[in-house]
Design an enzyme around this catalytic site. Sequence first.
Site, PDB file in Angstrom:
ATOM      1  N   LYS A   1       0.296   2.267 -13.251  1.00 49.82           N
ATOM      2  CA  LYS A   1       0.640   3.606 -12.820  1.00 49.82           C
ATOM      3  C   LYS A   1       0.796   3.692 -11.309  1.00 49.82           C
ATOM      4  CE  LYS A   1      -2.499   5.488 -16.307  1.00 49.82           C
ATOM      5  NZ  LYS A   1      -3.777   6.238 -16.425  1.00 49.82           N
TER       6      LYS A   1
ATOM      7  N   ASP B   1       2.074  -0.439  -5.662  1.00 49.14           N
ATOM      8  CA  ASP B   1       1.276   0.295  -4.669  1.00 49.14           C
ATOM      9  C   ASP B   1       0.492  -0.646  -3.756  1.00 49.14           C
ATOM     10  OD1 ASP B   1      -0.471  -0.539  -6.701  1.00 49.14           O
ATOM     11  OD2 ASP B   1      -1.618   1.330  -6.748  1.00 49.14           O
TER      12      ASP B   1
ATOM     13  N   ASP C   1      -3.460  -6.977  -3.475  1.00 52.53           N
ATOM     14  CA  ASP C   1      -4.866  -7.171  -3.111  1.00 52.53           C
ATOM     15  C   ASP C   1      -5.201  -8.656  -3.310  1.00 52.53           C
ATOM     16  OD1 ASP C   1      -7.543  -6.574  -2.504  1.00 52.53           O
ATOM     17  OD2 ASP C   1      -8.004  -5.915  -4.519  1.00 52.53           O
TER      18      ASP C   1
ATOM     19  N   LYS D   1      -3.448  -5.940   1.384  1.00 48.53           N
ATOM     20  CA  LYS D   1      -4.769  -6.371   1.885  1.00 48.53           C
ATOM     21  C   LYS D   1      -4.748  -7.897   1.961  1.00 48.53           C
ATOM     22  CE  LYS D   1      -7.532  -2.780  -0.431  1.00 48.53           C
ATOM     23  NZ  LYS D   1      -8.585  -2.601  -1.459  1.00 48.53           N
TER      24      LYS D   1
ATOM     25  N   PHE E   1     -11.802   0.009   0.169  1.00 55.13           N
ATOM     26  CA  PHE E   1     -11.180   0.549  -1.035  1.00 55.13           C
ATOM     27  C   PHE E   1     -10.513   1.879  -0.694  1.00 55.13           C
ATOM     28  CE2 PHE E   1     -10.681   2.267  -5.249  1.00 55.13           C
ATOM     29  CZ  PHE E   1     -10.356   1.128  -5.985  1.00 55.13           C
TER      30      PHE E   1
ATOM     31  N   ARG F   1      -4.900   9.797  -7.217  1.00 53.42           N
ATOM     32  CA  ARG F   1      -3.485   9.402  -7.151  1.00 53.42           C
ATOM     33  C   ARG F   1      -2.614  10.478  -6.513  1.00 53.42           C
ATOM     34  NH1 ARG F   1      -2.965   4.772 -10.329  1.00 53.42           N
ATOM     35  NH2 ARG F   1      -4.182   4.713 -12.255  1.00 53.42           N
TER      36      ARG F   1
HETATM   37  P1  IMP Z   1      -4.707  -7.420  -7.310  1.00 47.29           P
HETATM   38  O1  IMP Z   1      -4.363  -7.914  -8.673  1.00 47.29           O
HETATM   39  O2  IMP Z   1      -6.095  -7.777  -6.917  1.00 47.29           O
HETATM   40  O3  IMP Z   1      -3.699  -7.801  -6.257  1.00 47.29           O
HETATM   41  O4  IMP Z   1      -4.784  -5.868  -7.404  1.00 47.29           O
HETATM   42  C1  IMP Z   1      -3.704  -5.100  -7.499  1.00 47.29           C
HETATM   43  C2  IMP Z   1      -4.035  -3.792  -8.155  1.00 47.29           C
HETATM   44  O5  IMP Z   1      -5.404  -3.402  -7.950  1.00 47.29           O
HETATM   45  C3  IMP Z   1      -3.193  -2.744  -7.526  1.00 47.29           C
HETATM   46  O6  IMP Z   1      -2.079  -2.518  -8.341  1.00 47.29           O
HETATM   47  C4  IMP Z   1      -4.075  -1.556  -7.465  1.00 47.29           C
HETATM   48  O7  IMP Z   1      -3.812  -0.749  -8.582  1.00 47.29           O
HETATM   49  C5  IMP Z   1      -5.485  -2.075  -7.575  1.00 47.29           C
HETATM   50  N1  IMP Z   1      -6.182  -1.985  -6.281  1.00 47.29           N
HETATM   51  C6  IMP Z   1      -6.484  -2.965  -5.418  1.00 47.29           C
HETATM   52  N2  IMP Z   1      -7.114  -2.500  -4.331  1.00 47.29           N
HETATM   53  C7  IMP Z   1      -7.206  -1.171  -4.520  1.00 47.29           C
HETATM   54  C8  IMP Z   1      -7.727  -0.100  -3.714  1.00 47.29           C
HETATM   55  O8  IMP Z   1      -8.221  -0.250  -2.594  1.00 47.29           O
HETATM   56  N3  IMP Z   1      -7.618   1.138  -4.255  1.00 47.29           N
HETATM   57  C9  IMP Z   1      -7.058   1.387  -5.461  1.00 47.29           C
HETATM   58  N4  IMP Z   1      -6.539   0.428  -6.223  1.00 47.29           N
HETATM   59  C10 IMP Z   1      -6.618  -0.841  -5.756  1.00 47.29           C
HETATM   60 MG    MG Z   2      -1.771  -0.852  -9.626  1.00 45.30          MG
END
Ligand code: IMP
Ligand code: MG
Length: 176
Positions: free
Chosen positions: A46, A102, A105, A133, A154, A167
Amino acid sequence: MINEIRGRKLKLLKSSSEISKRVSELGKHITRDYRDKDPVLIGILKGGFIFLADLVRHIDFNTEIDFVRASSYREGMVPGDVELTADVTTPLEGRHVLLVEDMLDTGVTLGFLKEHILSKKPASCRICAFLDKKERREIEIEADYVGFDIGNGFVVGYGTDWGEMGRNLPGVYVLE
Ligand code: IMP
Ligand code: MG
């Protein structure tokens, strides 16, 4: 104006005016790079819904838009396995694809989704992430377009959530 979620205070990181300026720059950049490529823009649900909605209004060519839905964060802030919960319906073979998300991470979600899209044999697949990040990366993956590099905290707002809340905030906020 909302200033807390479930008792956690919100501290402004990026205001809605900073965001709209940056999103319009990204739109111009993408317009330049993809004008003659007939790309498909794929929003990741989302979290990517607001970013994609704003971004496409700064893209100055006729384009298709589709969505995938993935979930990675199961219980609030702890990353789990990625699950594809809805796929695109657009045939992608031979097409130039731009994934719009969005947040980049650990990279696990986009790593998984990029592999998934590549299995459909597109001509190319690049990534546009609103927030990055970099320090938290666990797998080797980079975005081709980034809205803002941010630190490890976060964040919520502009599509990103904490346990599904936040959101709808027009800016990006750090949870204190
Ligand atoms: P990754 O798989 O660790 O790269 O995370 C990606 C997903 O984690 C993103 O699509 C976000 O939805 C969620 N995410 C990572 N960090 C945050 C944050 O600081 N706030 C909210 N959602 C996050
Ligand atoms: Mg996401």
